[in-house]
Enzyme design. Structure first.
Site, short mmCIF file in Angstrom:
data_model
loop_
_atom_site.label_atom_id
_atom_site.label_comp_id
_atom_site.label_asym_id
_atom_site.label_seq_id
_atom_site.Cartn_x
_atom_site.Cartn_y
_atom_site.Cartn_z
N ARG A 238 0.84 -1.19 0.00
CA ARG A 238 0.00 0.00 0.00
C ARG A 238 0.88 1.24 0.00
O ARG A 238 1.90 1.30 0.69
CB ARG A 238 -0.92 0.02 1.23
CG ARG A 238 -2.10 -0.95 1.15
CD ARG A 238 -3.09 -0.50 0.09
NE ARG A 238 -4.29 -1.32 0.04
CZ ARG A 238 -4.45 -2.35 -0.77
NH1 ARG A 238 -3.47 -2.70 -1.60
NH2 ARG A 238 -5.58 -3.04 -0.78
N GLU A 267 -4.06 7.34 -5.63
CA GLU A 267 -4.06 6.72 -6.96
C GLU A 267 -5.34 7.09 -7.72
O GLU A 267 -6.43 7.03 -7.13
CB GLU A 267 -3.94 5.20 -6.83
CG GLU A 267 -2.64 4.79 -6.18
CD GLU A 267 -2.56 3.30 -5.86
OE1 GLU A 267 -1.47 2.83 -5.50
OE2 GLU A 267 -3.60 2.61 -5.97
N HIS A 286 0.16 0.32 -10.16
CA HIS A 286 -0.64 -0.64 -9.38
C HIS A 286 -1.09 -1.81 -10.25
O HIS A 286 -2.28 -2.11 -10.38
CB HIS A 286 -1.85 0.05 -8.75
CG HIS A 286 -2.31 -0.63 -7.49
ND1 HIS A 286 -2.78 0.06 -6.40
CD2 HIS A 286 -2.39 -1.95 -7.16
CE1 HIS A 286 -3.12 -0.80 -5.45
NE2 HIS A 286 -2.90 -2.03 -5.90
#
Length: 318
Positions: A238, A267, A286
């Protein structure tokens, strides 16, 4: 039975929702504005079942959707849902804890191999014509490093970290780990150590903990000060585990060698994120979880979680 899926696009641009559609009256949204509480409430409406990937479900939402009985998180991390509020409102929450172990471990090492092997950089330079112009048979524009004999420190020792440990061992690395609760180790080539010792010993530090109040900003000026100057930090967990301002400063001042991260604090990444201008910082969008096979598995388990709930025997409950 009404089922609402709030943000299916990133998972399912190339898959089918047919197995989920067979379980009820489904409404699918590609994206839902994550900061628009009123819109989230409007889209949930009277549904009993909500499936979410990254759309947050906080108390201000959950207290205004009285028909909601089940939240299925399409992922392992569950910080996207206010679990305490869900429990208070008698809402069952499930996640998918094991779908991405191999993919994320593989990607963690992809990041490490990019930092140490510089494949992308040299591929780019060759296509730009540099190799054609050098007098010798070879060249390199950044340092290259062997992994053999280096110490890999894992912060957290769940399924993904254990797989990363196996990969590190295959590369003849020394493996140590820290876990907030001691874990039994059944192999002779790994050692459990306190966090400060891991920070001091590691040539590579890889983060594998969930985001909690205790782990937010885990990597900061204080913890960086305890690390080796040439340390490489990997993050496929994370973004908020890292204080981005502190680590950007450490990179720019050559206090640490490199950061390779698949996640950031917000994000999509903000244009003013300090990592974007930091030296020796590798960022991917990601995608560690995103191989086709992994997403197929994630969708299958998400559907099976819902089936189990509908039959009165819920699984993977948080």
């Amino acid at each position: 039975m009404d089922i609402v899926l709030l943000d299916g696009y990133s998972l399912n641009a190339d898959l089918t929702w047919s197995k989920l559609s067979n379980l009820g009256n489904c409404t699918f949204y590609d994206q839902t504005p994550v900061d628009d509480t009123e819109e989230i409430i409007k889209r949930i409406d009277n549904a009993e079942i909500v499936i979410t990937h990254k759309t947050p479900l906080r108390n201000e939402v959950l207290k205004q959707v009285p028909n909601l009985k089940y939240i299925g998180i399409m992922g392992t991390g569950y910080d996207v849902v206010d679990i305490e509020s869900a429990h208070q409102h008698d809402i069952i929450v499930t996640n998918v804890p094991t779908y991405g172990t191999d993919a994320v471990a593989q990607f963690t090492f992809s990041l490490l191999l990019e930092v140490t092997g510089q494949v992308g950089l040299h591929n780019q330079l060759i296509h730009e014509g540099k190799w054609s112009k050098v007098p010798d048979f070879t060249f390199w524009d950044k340092p290259l490093y062997e992994l053999k004999g280096k110490t890999l420190g894992l912060i957290g020792y769940g399924r993904i970290a254990q797989k990363v440990a196996e990969l590190g061992h295959a590369f003849s690395m020394n493996i140590i780990f820290y876990n907030h609760r001691p874990k039994e180790v059944n192999v002779p080539w790994i050692k459990q150590v306190p966090l400060d010792e891991l920070l001091r010993q590691s040539d590579v530090i890889s983060l594998h903990v969930i985001q909690t109040p205790d782990t937010i900003n885990l990597i900061n000026k204080e913890t960086i000060s305890k690390m080796k100057k040439n340390v490489i930090i990997l993050n496929t967990a994370r973004g908020k585990l890292i204080n981005e301002t502190d680590i950007a400063e450490a990179l720019n001042n050559d206090r640490i060698y490199a950061l390779a991260t698949d996640v950031v604090s917000k994000e999509p990444i903000s244009e003013d994120n300090p990592l974007l201008t930091a030296k020796n910082c590798y960022i991917t969008p990601h995608i560690a979880w995103a191989p086709l096979e992994t997403r197929e598995r994630l969708l299958e388990i998400t559907v099976n979680n819902l089936k189990s709930y509908l039959t009165g025997t819920p699984t993977n409950v948080i």
